[in-house]
Design an enzyme around this catalytic site. Structure first.
Site, PDB file in Angstrom:
ATOM      1  CG  HIS A   1       7.747   7.388   5.310  1.00  0.00           C
ATOM      2  ND1 HIS A   1       7.534   6.913   4.033  1.00  0.00           N
ATOM      3  CD2 HIS A   1       6.575   7.256   5.959  1.00  0.00           C
ATOM      4  CE1 HIS A   1       6.267   6.520   3.915  1.00  0.00           C
ATOM      5  NE2 HIS A   1       5.650   6.714   5.081  1.00  0.00           N
TER       6      HIS A   1
ATOM      7  CB  CYS B   1       3.546  10.104   1.556  1.00  0.00           C
ATOM      8  SG  CYS B   1       1.874  10.780   1.685  1.00  0.00           S
TER       9      CYS B   1
ATOM     10  CG  ASN C   1       6.826   2.913   4.840  1.00  0.00           C
ATOM     11  OD1 ASN C   1       6.390   2.911   3.691  1.00  0.00           O
ATOM     12  ND2 ASN C   1       6.143   3.395   5.851  1.00  0.00           N
TER      13      ASN C   1
ATOM     14  NE  ARG D   1      -1.051   2.481   2.924  1.00  0.00           N
ATOM     15  CZ  ARG D   1      -0.431   3.580   3.368  1.00  0.00           C
ATOM     16  NH1 ARG D   1      -0.316   4.658   2.609  1.00  0.00           N
ATOM     17  NH2 ARG D   1       0.102   3.588   4.583  1.00  0.00           N
ATOM     18  CG  ASP D   2       3.286   4.261   3.015  1.00  0.00           C
ATOM     19  OD1 ASP D   2       3.255   5.163   2.167  1.00  0.00           O
ATOM     20  OD2 ASP D   2       3.504   4.478   4.224  1.00  0.00           O
TER      21      ASP D   2
ATOM     22  CG  HIS E   1       3.936   4.500   9.232  1.00  0.00           C
ATOM     23  ND1 HIS E   1       3.231   3.529   8.549  1.00  0.00           N
ATOM     24  CD2 HIS E   1       4.245   5.427   8.287  1.00  0.00           C
ATOM     25  CE1 HIS E   1       3.121   3.844   7.280  1.00  0.00           C
ATOM     26  NE2 HIS E   1       3.731   5.004   7.088  1.00  0.00           N
TER      27      HIS E   1
HETATM   28  P1  HMG Z   1     -12.610  14.727  -2.122  1.00  0.00           P
HETATM   29  O1  HMG Z   1     -12.330  15.071  -3.551  1.00  0.00           O
HETATM   30  O2  HMG Z   1     -12.647  15.815  -1.118  1.00  0.00           O
HETATM   31  O3  HMG Z   1     -13.911  13.828  -1.948  1.00  0.00           O
HETATM   32  O4  HMG Z   1     -11.570  13.638  -1.679  1.00  0.00           O
HETATM   33  P2  HMG Z   1     -15.341  13.854  -2.444  1.00  0.00           P
HETATM   34  O5  HMG Z   1     -16.125  13.155  -1.377  1.00  0.00           O
HETATM   35  O6  HMG Z   1     -15.752  15.255  -2.862  1.00  0.00           O
HETATM   36  O7  HMG Z   1     -15.300  12.925  -3.740  1.00  0.00           O
HETATM   37  C1  HMG Z   1     -14.657  13.303  -4.936  1.00  0.00           C
HETATM   38  C2  HMG Z   1     -14.695  12.134  -5.912  1.00  0.00           C
HETATM   39  O8  HMG Z   1     -13.986  11.015  -5.392  1.00  0.00           O
HETATM   40  C3  HMG Z   1     -16.108  11.618  -6.190  1.00  0.00           C
HETATM   41  O9  HMG Z   1     -16.094  11.078  -7.520  1.00  0.00           O
HETATM   42  C4  HMG Z   1     -16.253  10.472  -5.230  1.00  0.00           C
HETATM   43  O10 HMG Z   1     -17.175   9.491  -5.652  1.00  0.00           O
HETATM   44  C5  HMG Z   1     -14.855   9.874  -5.262  1.00  0.00           C
HETATM   45  P3  HMG Z   1     -16.748  11.902  -8.752  1.00  0.00           P
HETATM   46  O11 HMG Z   1     -18.191  12.034  -8.379  1.00  0.00           O
HETATM   47  O12 HMG Z   1     -16.054  13.219  -8.781  1.00  0.00           O
HETATM   48  O13 HMG Z   1     -16.459  11.006  -9.899  1.00  0.00           O
HETATM   49  N1  HMG Z   1     -14.523   9.162  -4.026  1.00  0.00           N
HETATM   50  C6  HMG Z   1     -14.080   7.909  -3.988  1.00  0.00           C
HETATM   51  N2  HMG Z   1     -13.864   6.999  -4.958  1.00  0.00           N
HETATM   52  C7  HMG Z   1     -13.419   5.788  -4.557  1.00  0.00           C
HETATM   53  N3  HMG Z   1     -13.219   5.447  -3.266  1.00  0.00           N
HETATM   54  C8  HMG Z   1     -13.425   6.337  -2.276  1.00  0.00           C
HETATM   55  C9  HMG Z   1     -13.883   7.621  -2.627  1.00  0.00           C
HETATM   56  N4  HMG Z   1     -14.199   8.708  -1.907  1.00  0.00           N
HETATM   57  C10 HMG Z   1     -14.577   9.645  -2.769  1.00  0.00           C
HETATM   58  N5  HMG Z   1     -13.200   5.991  -1.004  1.00  0.00           N
HETATM   59  C11 HMG Z   1     -10.822  11.812  -0.339  1.00  0.00           C
HETATM   60  C12 HMG Z   1     -11.537  13.148  -0.345  1.00  0.00           C
HETATM   61  C13 HMG Z   1     -10.513  11.461   1.101  1.00  0.00           C
HETATM   62  C14 HMG Z   1     -11.709  10.761  -0.964  1.00  0.00           C
HETATM   63  C15 HMG Z   1      -9.506  11.966  -1.161  1.00  0.00           C
HETATM   64  O14 HMG Z   1      -8.814  13.063  -0.675  1.00  0.00           O
HETATM   65  C16 HMG Z   1      -8.644  10.759  -1.090  1.00  0.00           C
HETATM   66  O15 HMG Z   1      -9.000   9.700  -1.601  1.00  0.00           O
HETATM   67  N6  HMG Z   1      -7.456  10.896  -0.487  1.00  0.00           N
HETATM   68  C17 HMG Z   1      -6.568   9.774  -0.298  1.00  0.00           C
HETATM   69  C18 HMG Z   1      -5.172  10.260  -0.256  1.00  0.00           C
HETATM   70  C19 HMG Z   1      -4.235   9.095  -0.005  1.00  0.00           C
HETATM   71  O16 HMG Z   1      -4.559   7.934  -0.242  1.00  0.00           O
HETATM   72  N7  HMG Z   1      -3.024   9.425   0.482  1.00  0.00           N
HETATM   73  C20 HMG Z   1      -2.031   8.475   0.747  1.00  0.00           C
HETATM   74  C21 HMG Z   1      -2.358   7.601   1.923  1.00  0.00           C
HETATM   75  S1  HMG Z   1      -1.998   8.367   3.481  1.00  0.00           S
HETATM   76  C22 HMG Z   1      -0.321   8.031   3.772  1.00  0.00           C
HETATM   77  O17 HMG Z   1       0.345   7.538   2.902  1.00  0.00           O
HETATM   78  C23 HMG Z   1       0.237   8.312   5.142  1.00  0.00           C
HETATM   79  C24 HMG Z   1       0.431   7.012   5.966  1.00  0.00           C
HETATM   80  O18 HMG Z   1       1.290   6.108   5.280  1.00  0.00           O
HETATM   81  C25 HMG Z   1       1.027   7.353   7.350  1.00  0.00           C
HETATM   82  C26 HMG Z   1       2.267   8.269   7.258  1.00  0.00           C
HETATM   83  O19 HMG Z   1       3.238   7.919   6.567  1.00  0.00           O
HETATM   84  O20 HMG Z   1       2.216   9.325   7.909  1.00  0.00           O
HETATM   85  C27 HMG Z   1      -0.905   6.306   6.209  1.00  0.00           C
HETATM   86 MG    MG Z   2       3.452   6.236   5.276  1.00  0.00          MG
END
Ligand code: HMG
Ligand code: MG
Length: 304
Positions: free
Chosen positions: A209, A240, A249, A15-16, A207
């Protein structure tokens, strides 16, 4: 100082790691990677995410990956979920363990999930209700726990507040994320020690990096506080997309080698783990950054 006798490694590479790869990786290769990791004895694998494919196109095939991986009974498989829509997609795919995610700094959270910290916590209320009704186990991430790529220093009290809020929502585990590898070992007692005043050690994961090469030192510092759950990615895959310049990581191999030498059990077979990382090196056409993989490739590593 009291080290745990066993550390649980949470493998987040699929995933990450893969969320940050510029090229598309075939679903079958992701499935093969996860299977090699479970064969290596990783007790928990974060397989994919069910986020918006517009934000993270690399993991748009989460449902297929989850469907096709071999589900071993001795392995926990989880997926990242940002909202109720993501949870429904995950449930349809048969996911039984999810991770929700927010941050300790506002600007990163806005970039990452388009919400303030408090908005994200409110968004999680229906996610938690539904997850608990379905008997789903939940991890909560606190990104930027040791610094933010946009806001800089993050006060320990912000991390403690968010960790406690996730705990109050009913998560089973909290993972403190060093999103862009900013942490230094001297910070660990204040931040993690502060969280430990409110949550039991059995619920806290770390966690890190490895952007600046300090991840292993940070883990060592966390182990000194009794931490028993550590997130890593095979080969050191990843980064990320919303933390520009952040690297992967801590490499799983590098942690396993250190814990083996410290006589701390992990249950991970290092040779089989390296097979999984080598497989991804072939798929990606480049070497992964794990120090142990590199030392092994140069023929200089006799350390197991
Ligand atoms: P948004 O644009 O504010 O959301 O995104 P929305 O509710 O307005 O939806 C926009 C569009 O996305 C719509 O589609 C929704 O249907 C669709 P449209 O009508 O425009 O075609 N949508 C989805 N589609 C599939 N699955 C879903 C979903 N939700 C909405 N679940 C949202 C808000 C949170 C969805 C967006 O910002 C997002 O997906 N962000 C994810 C970012 C991400 O994955 N980042 C990396 C992971 S975090 C990380 O790596 C850190 C970690 O490792 C820890 C660390 O290292 O610190 C965990
Ligand atoms: Mg991470």
């Amino acid at each position: 100082m009291s080290f745990a006798s066993r550390v649980k490694i949470v493998e987040v590479g699929p995933r990450d790691g893969l969320q940050n790869e510029p090229e598309t990786i075939a679903t079958k290769d992701k499935v093969a990677f996860v299977n090699l990791l479970s064969e290596a004895g990783l007790p928990h694998i974060e397989v994919t995410s069910f986020v918006s494919p517009r934000w993270i196109p690399q993991l748009a095939d989460g449902s297929e990956v989850f469907e096709f991986i071999t589900k071993r009974t001795d392995t926990e498989y989880s997926a990242l979920v940002p909202n109720t829509y993501g949870l429904e997609r995950a449930l349809d795919a048969g996911v039984k363990r999810i991770a929700i995610f927010t941050a300790a700094s506002e600007t990163f959270n806005q970039h990452n999930i388009n919400a303030s910290i408090d908005e994200s916590l409110e968004r999680f209320v229906p996610v938690m209700d539904r997850a608990k009704a379905e008997g789903v186990w939940v991890r909560g991430y606190v990104s930027t726990s040791f610094g933010c790529p946009y806001d800089g220093d993050v006060p320990a009290e912000n991390v403690i507040r968010v960790a406690r809020a996730l705990d109050a929502l009913g998560v089973d585990e909290v993972s403190l994320g060093d999103t862009h590898g900013a942490a230094v070992p001297s910070q660990i007692p204040e931040v993690i020690g502060g969280v430990l005043e409110h949550l039991p050690v059995s619920k806290i994961a770390v966690h890190f990096h490895d952007t600046h090469g300090r991840a292993l030192a940070n883990v060592y510092s966390a182990l000194q506080l009794g931490i028993q759950i550590v997130d890593t990615s095979a080969g050191g895959l990843g980064g990320c997309p919303y933390a520009p310049g952040a690297s992967g990581n801590l490499a799983t191999e590098d942690l396993v080698v250190m814990l083996n030498r410290m006589n701390i059990e992990t249950g991970v077979d290092l040779k089989k783990l390296m097979k999984a990382s080598r497989y991804m090196e072939q798929i990606l056409g480049r070497r992964l950054p794990s120090r142990h993989l590199l030392a092994d490739a140069c023929g200089i590593s006799k350390i197991r």
